[in-house]
Design an enzyme around this catalytic site. Structure first.
Site, PDB file in Angstrom:
ATOM      1  N   ASN A 408       0.825  -1.204   0.000  1.00 30.01           N
ATOM      2  CA  ASN A 408       0.000   0.000   0.000  1.00 30.01           C
ATOM      3  C   ASN A 408       0.858   1.253   0.000  1.00 30.01           C
ATOM      4  O   ASN A 408       0.970   1.937  -1.021  1.00 30.01           O
ATOM      5  CB  ASN A 408      -0.946   0.009   1.212  1.00 30.01           C
ATOM      6  CG  ASN A 408      -2.092   0.996   1.037  1.00 30.01           C
ATOM      7  OD1 ASN A 408      -1.975   1.993   0.329  1.00 30.01           O
ATOM      8  ND2 ASN A 408      -3.223   0.728   1.676  1.00 30.01           N
ATOM      9  N   ASP A 409       1.494   1.560   1.126  1.00 30.71           N
ATOM     10  CA  ASP A 409       2.251   2.807   1.236  1.00 30.71           C
ATOM     11  C   ASP A 409       3.376   2.901   0.213  1.00 30.71           C
ATOM     12  O   ASP A 409       3.709   3.987  -0.257  1.00 30.71           O
ATOM     13  CB  ASP A 409       2.833   2.955   2.640  1.00 30.71           C
ATOM     14  CG  ASP A 409       1.744   3.073   3.705  1.00 30.71           C
ATOM     15  OD1 ASP A 409       0.676   3.598   3.386  1.00 30.71           O
ATOM     16  OD2 ASP A 409       1.982   2.630   4.841  1.00 30.71           O
ATOM     17  N   VAL A 410       3.983   1.753  -0.161  1.00 35.29           N
ATOM     18  CA  VAL A 410       5.149   1.785  -1.054  1.00 35.29           C
ATOM     19  C   VAL A 410       4.765   2.060  -2.500  1.00 35.29           C
ATOM     20  O   VAL A 410       5.640   2.195  -3.361  1.00 35.29           O
ATOM     21  CB  VAL A 410       5.943   0.466  -0.964  1.00 35.29           C
ATOM     22  CG1 VAL A 410       6.471   0.256   0.441  1.00 35.29           C
ATOM     23  CG2 VAL A 410       5.113  -0.730  -1.423  1.00 35.29           C
TER      24      VAL A 410
END
Length: 482
Positions: A408-410
């Protein structure tokens, strides 16, 4: 005079140093440890690296047992058998998805061992050869002992909290105490002051205060750190355990322990720096905690109002099968569902159709450094198909499909565009440049560890595959096979 009930006094350090065979054995062990670190830098050479490390440790332990009359050999062998048996059983039974918390638990044991050795040296200094002519502990040994106990205690309590967070036994969200920075700084200053005072007064209350305050600060340092920073925490605690071992090596007059601890401490520190740079954050900001403490304002409302497209396993199978180049981005969701074997099968099916398949690994994907690399290696994904962020990010513009599984964040473009985002400045994969994006996640209600919404969900070329990652990939494989 030493009590007759105490273990025999070990051979003097000078005698050990004068023995060329001991020095040679420790030198060989040190070289093997360096080769082990070099081997562990790549999945392709990690097995050889582990072998080098085991051989080096065997040489170091055997040499120490031969040259130090610390206890009877049967007692030592029984202790080794018990510890080795427990370690063997745990290693055999532990799932790869639980590896991060296992590493944290092992770090705690290293820290506790350093504390135990420090206290043993304090209670019986003559057995360790650290007393002066006046019968008191030598000042430099008090510094080594104090620092070793302090670092070991911090490693122990910090690793316990990391284990509880990683194992889901306590909230992975940052726990913010009021005035935590002042409390932490004051506690650290007090510990350092007590270590200095210990050189003048070796009273029991001083070393007891150092131990208690160090246990407390280890707890206080880790509870404000959120799940997104866990890779940095794991490598940081690894570094702490190394420095604790090195400090105890000075107390024990053991060269191999000093070298090994320094290698572990420095490599862990370097890895922590690499992790922080991968998130575009400073080490101090990680230790200060708070990453992901607050979700982006209105994030949940934005997800309800913005249109997104849902697809099926058949949709994904068709597009993947028609593609020429597919880049797969795994994340912690893949680890949770244990989808790595199904993912490797999907890659094999696509390659059989002539599709170019590559895997993109972000430095902070998962819960510990190299987490995704370990899982893909377990699934026998070829090493030459796995690429780090800087090596593959330029290829997304030529990719037909970016297949995101549990990350997600990456992949969040807010890191590049939104200065108010907590992940702003963190290097991320340019999945928005791919022609088609498939994004597997359990539901639209969740966000990553940073607690911010992801614009990739709503891009016109993105199709959301909402399901358990393993089940979805298995369904895609069935559709590809038929």
């Amino acid at each position: 005079m030493v009590d007759a009930t105490l273990p025999p006094v070990p051979v003097a350090a000078a005698e050990h140093a004068a023995n060329p065979w001991v020095a040679l054995a420790y030198l060989v062990a040190g070289i093997l440890f360096i080769l082990a670190l070099r081997g562990l830098s790549s999945p392709a050479t990690s097995r050889a690296g582990n072998r080098y490390g085991m051989i080096g440790m065997t040489i170091a332990v055997v040499t120490t047992l031969i040259t130090h009359q610390i206890a009877s050999l049967p007692e030592i062998l029984v202790a080794i058998a018990i510890g080795g048996g427990i370690g063997w059983l745990i290693a055999r039974r532990i799932a790869m998805t639980d590896m991060p918390q296992l590493v944290a638990a092992f770090h705690s044991l290293v820290g506790l061992a350093a504390v135990a050795v420090g206290w043993a040296a304090y209670l019986n200094p003559s057995a360790f050869g650290i007393t002066g002519a006046d019968g008191l502990i030598e000042p430099q040994s008090r510094v080594e002992m104090g620092l070793g106990i302090a670092i070991g205690a911090i490693t122990f309590s910090g690793s316990v909290i990391a284990f509880l967070k990683l194992a889901g036994k306590m909230s992975g969200s940052p726990i913010m105490l009021p005035g935590r920075h002042v409390i932490n700084l004051g506690t650290i200053v007090a510990i350092l002051g007590l270590v200095g005072w210990f050189t003048q007064d070796q009273g029991l209350w001083v070393i007891a205060a150092i131990t208690v305050l160090s246990f407390i600060i280890g707890f206080l340092l880790i509870i404000p750190i959120g799940g997104a920073d866990m890779p940095v925490v794991v490598s940081m605690l690894n570094s702490y355990s190394g420095w604790a071992a090195a400090a105890m090596g000075f107390t024990l007059h053991n060269t191999a322990m000093i070298v090994t601890g320094a290698l572990v401490g420095s490599s862990g520190a370097i890895l922590s720096y690499i992790m922080c740079r991968a998130m575009n954050r400073s080490f101090i900001s990680v230790i200060a905690g708070g990453f992901g403490a607050e979700a982006s304002a209105g994030g949940g409302e934005a997800r309800e109002q913005r249109p997104w497209k849902r697809g099926s396993a058949e949709d994904a199978a068709y597009m993947l099968g028609e593609a020429e180049k597919v880049i797969i981005i795994p994340g912690y969701g893949m680890a949770v569902s244990q989808a790595q074997h199904a993912l490797r099968e999907m890659g094999d099916l696509l390659k059989a159709r002539g599709v170019e398949v590559k895997y993109a690994i972000h430095p902070v994907a998962g819960r510990m450094p190299g987490h995704m690399n370990v899982l893909l290696a377990e699934a026998n994904v070829p090493y030459d198909e796995v690429f780090e962020l800087e090596d593959i990010n330029s290829e997304f513009s030529s990719a037909d499909v970016a297949f995101i599984i549990g990350a997600n964040d990456v992949v969040n473009p807010a890191a590049k565009t939104d200065k108010s985002s907590p992940i702003y400045g963190m290097p991320v994969f340019d999945v928005d440049k791919a022609k088609q994006v498939f994004f597997i996640k359990r539901s639209m209600g969740g966000v990553g560890y940073a607690g911010v919404d992801n614009d990739v969900f709503y891009m016109p070329q993105t199709t959301m595959l909402l399901a358990d990652a393993k089940k979805m990939v298995e369904d895609i494989n069935k559709a590809l096979a038929h």
